[in-house]
Design an enzyme around this catalytic site. Structure first.
Site, mmCIF file in Angstrom:
data_model
loop_
_atom_site.group_PDB
_atom_site.id
_atom_site.type_symbol
_atom_site.label_atom_id
_atom_site.label_comp_id
_atom_site.label_asym_id
_atom_site.label_seq_id
_atom_site.Cartn_x
_atom_site.Cartn_y
_atom_site.Cartn_z
ATOM 1 N N VAL A 12 33.822 31.357 36.288
ATOM 2 C CA VAL A 12 34.643 30.216 37.064
ATOM 3 C C VAL A 12 33.697 30.002 38.287
ATOM 4 O O VAL A 12 33.468 28.649 38.614
ATOM 5 C CB VAL A 12 35.976 30.719 37.566
ATOM 6 N N GLU A 124 45.661 27.577 43.116
ATOM 7 C CA GLU A 124 46.131 26.863 41.936
ATOM 8 C C GLU A 124 45.555 27.378 40.800
ATOM 9 O O GLU A 124 46.320 27.359 39.575
ATOM 10 C CB GLU A 124 45.554 25.323 42.053
ATOM 11 N N GLY A 129 45.277 28.306 34.734
ATOM 12 C CA GLY A 129 43.953 27.728 34.799
ATOM 13 C C GLY A 129 43.832 26.244 35.232
ATOM 14 O O GLY A 129 44.143 25.990 36.389
ATOM 15 N N ILE A 131 45.539 23.774 34.490
ATOM 16 C CA ILE A 131 46.763 22.705 34.656
ATOM 17 C C ILE A 131 47.413 22.793 35.937
ATOM 18 O O ILE A 131 47.688 23.889 36.811
ATOM 19 C CB ILE A 131 47.893 23.577 33.825
ATOM 20 N N GLY A 182 34.845 34.665 23.981
ATOM 21 C CA GLY A 182 34.719 34.718 25.350
ATOM 22 C C GLY A 182 36.227 34.509 26.045
ATOM 23 O O GLY A 182 36.431 34.306 27.156
ATOM 24 N N GLU A 185 40.108 38.945 28.159
ATOM 25 C CA GLU A 185 39.376 39.554 29.682
ATOM 26 C C GLU A 185 38.604 40.604 29.131
ATOM 27 O O GLU A 185 38.962 41.371 28.019
ATOM 28 C CB GLU A 185 40.844 40.142 30.277
ATOM 29 N N ASP A 196 48.608 40.082 32.218
ATOM 30 C CA ASP A 196 48.018 38.969 32.648
ATOM 31 C C ASP A 196 49.113 37.482 32.818
ATOM 32 O O ASP A 196 49.185 36.967 33.898
ATOM 33 C CB ASP A 196 46.926 38.062 31.688
ATOM 34 N N LYS A 200 51.041 35.980 36.339
ATOM 35 C CA LYS A 200 51.087 34.568 36.470
ATOM 36 C C LYS A 200 52.409 34.059 36.810
ATOM 37 O O LYS A 200 52.865 33.365 37.462
ATOM 38 C CB LYS A 200 50.452 33.788 35.434
#
Ligand code: HSE
Length: 411
Positions: A12, A124, A129, A131, A182, A185, A196, A200
């Site tokens: 990222v 955000e 991700g 969105i 990929g 995680e 995860d 979220k």
């Protein structure tokens, strides 16, 4: 002078660096200021890469630089990333992060620090991700009382379920493919056991209901027990199986969970496949709003981080997002209203002749059945969980079968 530092140049972070380098002139012109990347903190060697001239291994070079006004935190994991995030806010710099572990665990402390230091803390990219969903919940939809969120919030598990169904893969093979591509995680249990998605949905619910939802208290179940037969048989019954992070606010309180659910084909989330994420938000004025897009990946996630940087440059958000500082929600169980359930039944040859009539007698006239190899499935009529369990026990006693999986079916 508005210079930016990125901490962590992995998937990222490098995407954010690429965007900032590419858009430097456009951003500077738009904001009538010098808006640019100044430093990248990372222990790796970037010689010969586009990041070489920005790279430092020393965080002090960033904290001692008065030109740096905003820090992008894209280091993963908890404590190291939290400590640097804390220092960023304490030093009077804005903080933008994609790190959902840190937001879910330390959102309260970091939000308080942002208030105290009169800076912004935006995240955000931590949910959904690429969105845009946090800003819409926090601003665009905030005149509504939001009363329900339902989302496919983990791309890896959605990819695994899609590959299993479409390519007839086992869970293990689909997981290996997700890792090879990929998506998963580093520690796959964060994805496949639902943790995860749990972080979220806790973040989204905190902001939507303005009560702090502690992800550690959210019941959470993953997809390890979903088989190829489950996916095929539920398809024959007219449903898709999806890992859903959901929450509701009713007069009884807030309920929140992560679990696989059977969604009918009429539910738009049932058509969301592969690594895509989607979130349905229900509000009192707006009705249903659906968000859809890439929930992971370098540039989609970096796009969300860049959106936060631009929001800060716009000065549009005068206050940091308050949700995490609100009182903690006392989560209530989802309720025991009667629901339909999908049952996966291991069916020996001897039990086949009696199966359909026994299933109808026990699970109601609306019950539907189907078979796949040595398995059968029942979509039951409406039962409370207690009643359902008692009827499953009766089925197992009356004909020699074993119920191996129970999944709630949405209407
Ligand atoms: N492992 C996560 C997913 C990455 O698969 O959705 C994005 O949070």
């Amino acid at each position: 002078m508005f210079k930016i530092a990125i901490m962590g140049c992995g998937v990222v972070g490098s995407g954010v660096a690429d965007i900032l380098i590419e858009k430097k002139e456009e951003l500077s012109k738009r904001f009538n200021d010098t808006v640019e990347l100044k430093k990248i903190l990372d222990l790796r060697d970037f010689t010969g890469t586009p990041y070489e001239s920005y790279a430092t291994k020393d965080a002090e070079e960033i904290f001692s630089d008065p030109e740096i006004k905003l820090i992008v935190m894209t280091i993963g994991g908890l404590d190291f990333a939290f400590n640097l995030s804390k220092r960023a806010l304490e030093s009077g710099r804005h903080l933008v992060t994609s790190n959902k572990e840190v937001v879910a665990e330390y959102g309260k402390e970091l939000t308080q620090l942002a208030f105290d230091n009169n800076v912004q803390f935006l995240y955000e990219a931590s949910s959904g991700g690429g969105i845009p969903v946090i800003r819409p919940i926090n601003i665009c939809l905030s005149s509504n009382d939001i009363y329900e969120i339902q989302g496919i919030l983990n791309g890896t598990t959605n990819y695994i379920l899609t590959r299993m169904k479409d390519d007839g893969m086992s869970f293990e093979d689909a997981l290996k493919l997700a890792q090879k591509n990929g998506y998963a995680e580093a520690e796959p249990s964060a994805d496949v056991d639902g943790h995860d998605a749990c972080r979220k949905i806790a973040i989204l619910s905190t902001l939507a209901y303005d009560e702090y939802v502690d992800y550690k208290k959210v019941p959470c179940d993953g997809i390890r027990n979903i088989s190829y037969e489950d996916l095929l048989m539920s398809e024959k019954l007219g449903y898709s199986i999806k890992l859903i992070g959901g929450s509701k606010k009713t007069d009884a309180g807030i309920s929140c969970s992560v679990e696989p659910l059977l969604l009918p084909k009429t539910n738009m989330l049932s058509g969301v496949s592969s690594v895509f994420n989607s979130v349905m938000v229900k509000g009192t004025y707006v009705g249903d709003v659906m968000f859809y897009g890439r929930g992971a990946g370098k540039l989609p996630t970096a796009s969300a981080v860049a959106g936060d940087i631009i929001a800060i440059l716009c000065g549009a958000e005068e206050k940091v997002l308050p949700g995490f500082m609100s009182k903690e929600a006392e989560l209530v169980p989802a309720g025991n209203t009667p629901a339909r359930y999908y049952l996966r039944i291991k069916l020996g040859e001897a039990a086949k002749a009696d199966f359909d009539s026994s299933a109808e007698a026990l699970f109601g006239k609306e019950a539907k059945t189907t078979e796949q190899g040595e398995y059968a499935a029942v979509l039951t009529g409406y039962f409370t969980k207690e009643e359902l369990n008692s009827r499953i026990a009766q089925l197992e006693q009356s004909i020699a079968v074993k119920c191996e999986n129970i999944i709630k079916a949405e209407d």
